[in-house]
Design an enzyme around this catalytic site. Structure first.
Site, mmCIF file in Angstrom:
data_model
loop_
_atom_site.group_PDB
_atom_site.id
_atom_site.type_symbol
_atom_site.label_atom_id
_atom_site.label_comp_id
_atom_site.label_asym_id
_atom_site.label_seq_id
_atom_site.Cartn_x
_atom_site.Cartn_y
_atom_site.Cartn_z
ATOM 1 N N GLU A 60 42.888 28.879 41.882
ATOM 2 C CA GLU A 60 42.062 27.746 42.315
ATOM 3 C C GLU A 60 42.448 26.422 41.681
ATOM 4 O O GLU A 60 42.545 25.399 42.351
ATOM 5 C CB GLU A 60 40.572 28.015 42.056
ATOM 6 C CG GLU A 60 39.908 28.922 43.088
ATOM 7 C CD GLU A 60 40.204 30.404 42.902
ATOM 8 O OE1 GLU A 60 40.860 30.772 41.891
ATOM 9 O OE2 GLU A 60 39.778 31.208 43.743
ATOM 10 N N HIS A 129 27.883 35.204 42.495
ATOM 11 C CA HIS A 129 28.259 34.716 43.825
ATOM 12 C C HIS A 129 27.121 33.982 44.530
ATOM 13 O O HIS A 129 27.105 33.900 45.752
ATOM 14 C CB HIS A 129 28.714 35.884 44.716
ATOM 15 C CG HIS A 129 30.106 36.352 44.430
ATOM 16 N ND1 HIS A 129 30.433 37.059 43.310
ATOM 17 C CD2 HIS A 129 31.267 36.195 45.123
ATOM 18 C CE1 HIS A 129 31.722 37.337 43.311
ATOM 19 N NE2 HIS A 129 32.257 36.817 44.404
#
Ligand SMILES: Cc1ncc(C[n+]2csc(CCOP(=O)(O)OP(=O)(O)O)c2C)c(N)n1
Ligand SMILES: [Mg+2]
Lengths: 330, 355
Positions: A60, A129
């Protein structure tokens, strides 16, 4: 005018921008062959080729930073970060690079970088999440952030973000991708950061964004049955904030309730409440109140999870308390 | 290499060291403050590599980047003005010592978070490759940066997509006060490139000709579309990590052994005797300027007082830079907002002007 799902509206926006400008390219995990976790980039690799729709490794910070470097050379990268939870690994690229290089260079470099990421509490994805990141990104001068709540806004705001030369975060919501709504491609879009009054009311103002707009609207419907007119403002943008629209409404209703899904402590709502209190103090009949996520990692168990973020009934309760001047909101 | 090229490199190394020593003096007087990371000892790396670069190439560097910028052609006076936070600085006084930028010179920073040069470089290289331009991106970084995740992430992507990047490790064996054997399990940086199938070589970073040769060969391969290359250059910094660091953690004699023949130190010391005498007496120190100066002399390019003339020229240039920077005005808040809003192009955020 056609009815589109939220993801389809984003897809359409990307397709149109890629078609009209070959400096627009898309990169992220599984955006190519797989078509995107929420189908947003479906079919684009076949149409535009690998150099414009790039599947990346799970890196990322580096692929977001790659977007920064490419933007410095004049490209318009659209980076998809699979979810905001993983954007935590890209904060250096976002905060230390994208937000600062145009400024630190004395204004020499363009940064037409768009970073799309879905966030929010979905259904039982667990604490790692189910996060929201707006509090962190709002606090960064140099980053702009929009939070579309409808397919129409998703369509307009993504296109506008891609065309902007500033770095922009498009914060999507995991539960909105399959919401359907009208999308008029011919209508001229409102300014990118302008808030929108989505329901009129006289008794109090409710300011919400992203998925909380539908929660607020549902609450407003219930409140109407009780004779309470709640005006609902869809903020559409968290940085910058369209204070004028908010202020205009609060000056009319004299009461303000801010609804956010993010944890309420030091969240976006804290900024909204503080600034509106400063701006509207003499118009207010009661302190600005907030309803938001509780300060807890999101629990997995379904009832607990649902109770950890605002629901229509919590908004209704908060609005009634605000109007009657009683009760503890949290 | 012809005489012009050789003397250009020598002059650049002299200019670099003179510039940095002058910056250190300014720091002592207070006209520069904040972080200041100086380059003396490592000049052969910047000069050798950048002499092999083309004007169309892009350069990404760290917080120890004054010399990369200088050799790349950013004017000394504007770099000095930036160090002093002046409006006439290369980054309009918004960046400072660690954030030199020049779009005109394709100098993409000046970034001060260790490991950031990698993603920036592959991003620039991605743009170059996508546009099929005959350009390369040169990415400088220290030995300490190779343990950052971005090193591995970015090398992987660079190799995967054959991006035109030359990774240049300035291995001065220290990450601030931590010597390389205490920060890296494998101390030969070039060997790490093997994990990503990136061709890599290690070269003596004190020898500007060797550096230049290696960089030229590597850049040829990059430009030929062979994908990324990595160069590890073994070098040494004479000063502490920054002005806040005395460098006391280094073993006794280590700095002196490298620095013994530093000609600028000798000339500035005002000691009597000839430079040649000093070079020979202090032999065989690896100082890059002394050894390259010797080489030029033995090749017949430094006849008479040619070296001292070059040195005086650079002293003059740095002096002018100092005077320019000292008298230059500071930016004001309007300038800061202008830099901040540089990319708005009259974009209207709301339906009306904000109040
Ligand atoms: C991510 C990050 N961590 C820590 C620092 C503080 N820091 C600045 S320079 C440095 C050492 C870097 O050493 P190296 O990469 O070998 O470069 P050198 O200074 O030797 O040129 C450290 C730890 C930083 N700037 N960024
Ligand atoms: Mg080092």
């Amino acid at each position: 005018m056609t009815g589109l799902l939220y993801w389809q509206a984003l897809h359409r926006a990307l397709d149109l921008e890629m078609d009209s400008d070959d400096s627009v390219l898309v990169l992220g995990e599984d955006v190519g062959l797989f078509g995107g976790t929420y189908r947003v980039t479906e079919g684009l690799m076949a149409k535009y080729g690998e150099w414009r729709v790039r599947d990346t490794p799970i890196s990322e910070n580096s692929f977001t930073g790659l977007g920064v470097g490419a933007a410095m050379l004049g490209l318009r990268p659209v980076v998809e970060i699979m979810t905001v939870n993983f954007a935590l690994l890209a904060l250096d690229a976002l905060i230390n690079m994208a937000a600062k290089i145009p400024f630190m260079s004395g204004g020499q470099f363009p940064m037409a970088l768009t970073v799309r990421m879905p966030g929010g509490v979905a259904r039982q994805l667990g604490a790692q999440h189910s996060q929201r990141l707006e509090h962190t990104l709002m606090n960064v001068p140099g980053l702009r952030m929009v939070v579309p709540s409808t397919p129409q806004d998703a369509f307009w705001q993504l296109r506008q973000a891609i065309r902007s030369d500033d770095p922009l975060i498009v914060l999507e919501h995991e539960l909105l991708y399959f919401r359907k709504g009208p999308v008029d491609e011919t209508l001229p879009p409102p300014p990118l950061h302008q808030a929108k009054t989505v329901r009129e009311g006289q008794t109090l103002t409710c300011i919400a964004y992203s998925r909380m707009v539908e929660v607020a609207l549902e609450a407003a419907g219930i409140l109407a049955g009780m004779g309470i007119g709640m005006e609902v403002i869809d903020l559409r943008s968290l940085s910058p904030v369209d204070w004028e629209t908010c202020q205009g409404s609060v000056q009319k209703t004299h009461r303000c309730l801010v609804v956010e899904e993010d944890c309420v402590f030091a969240g976006a709502g804290a900024e909204l409440a503080a600034t509106l209190q400063e701006r509207c103090f003499y118009f207010l009949d009661a302190p600005v109140r907030r309803v938001g996520g509780i300060n807890l990692p999101t629990p997995f168990s379904p009832d607990l999870e649902a109770a950890s973020i605002p629901r229509p009934d919590t908004v209704v309760q908060a609005a009634r308390n605000l109007v009657s001047g009683s009760g503890n909101l949290r | 290499m012809d005489r012009t090229g050789l003397l250009w490199m020598l002059r650049q190394m002299l200019l670099a060291r003179t510039f940095e020593e002058a910056a250190a003096r300014e720091y002592a007087t207070g006209s520069i403050s904040g972080f200041l990371h100086l380059y003396p000892g490592e000049e052969a790396v910047a000069v050798g590599v950048l002499h092999a670069a083309e004007p169309g190439d892009h350069v990404v560097s760290t917080y120890r980047e004054h010399v990369h910028a200088l050799v790349r052609g950013l004017p000394a006076r504007e770099i000095m003005a930036e160090l002093m936070g002046k409006k006439a600085g290369v980054s309009a006084g918004m960046g400072g010592s660690m954030h030199l930028f020049s779009r005109e010179h394709r100098f993409l920073g000046g970034v001060a978070i260790v490991g950031e040069t990698f993603p920036l470089a592959i991003g620039a290289a991605y743009a170059v490759a996508y546009r099929r331009l005959p350009e390369a991106v040169i990415c400088f970084f220290g030995d300490g940066a190779v343990n950052q995740g971005t090193f591995h992430e970015s090398l992987n992507m660079a190799a995967l997509w054959k991006l035109p990047v030359l990774f240049v490790c300035e291995n001065n064996r220290y990450q601030i006060g931590t010597e390389i054997h205490r920060h890296s399990a494998v101390v030969e940086v070039y060997r790490r490139a093997c994990a990503y199938g990136i061709p890599a070589v290690r070269e003596n970073g004190m020898d500007v000709l060797a550096v230049h040769g290696a960089a030229r060969r590597a850049l040829e391969r990059v430009r030929a579309g062979d994908g990324p290359q990595l160069l590890e250059l073994e070098t040494y910094r004479y000063r502490g990590h920054s002005m806040a660091d005395s460098g006391a953690y280094r073993p006794a004699g280590e700095v002196e052994a490298y620095r013994a023949r530093d000609p600028i130190q000798f000339l500035e010391s005002g000691l009597s005797g000839s430079l040649e005498g000093h070079w020979q007496a202090a032999c065989p120190g690896p100082d890059c300027i002394a050894s390259f100066g010797e080489y030029c002399r033995t090749q017949g390019h430094l006849e008479g007082d040619c070296f001292t003339r070059l040195e005086q020229e650079t002293v003059q240039e740095v002096q002018e830079a100092l005077e320019f920077a000292r008298q230059a005005p500071a930016p004001d808040l309007q300038d800061a907002w202008a830099a901040f809003r540089c990319n708005r192009r009259g974009e209207r955020f709301f339906g009306r002007e904000p109040t």
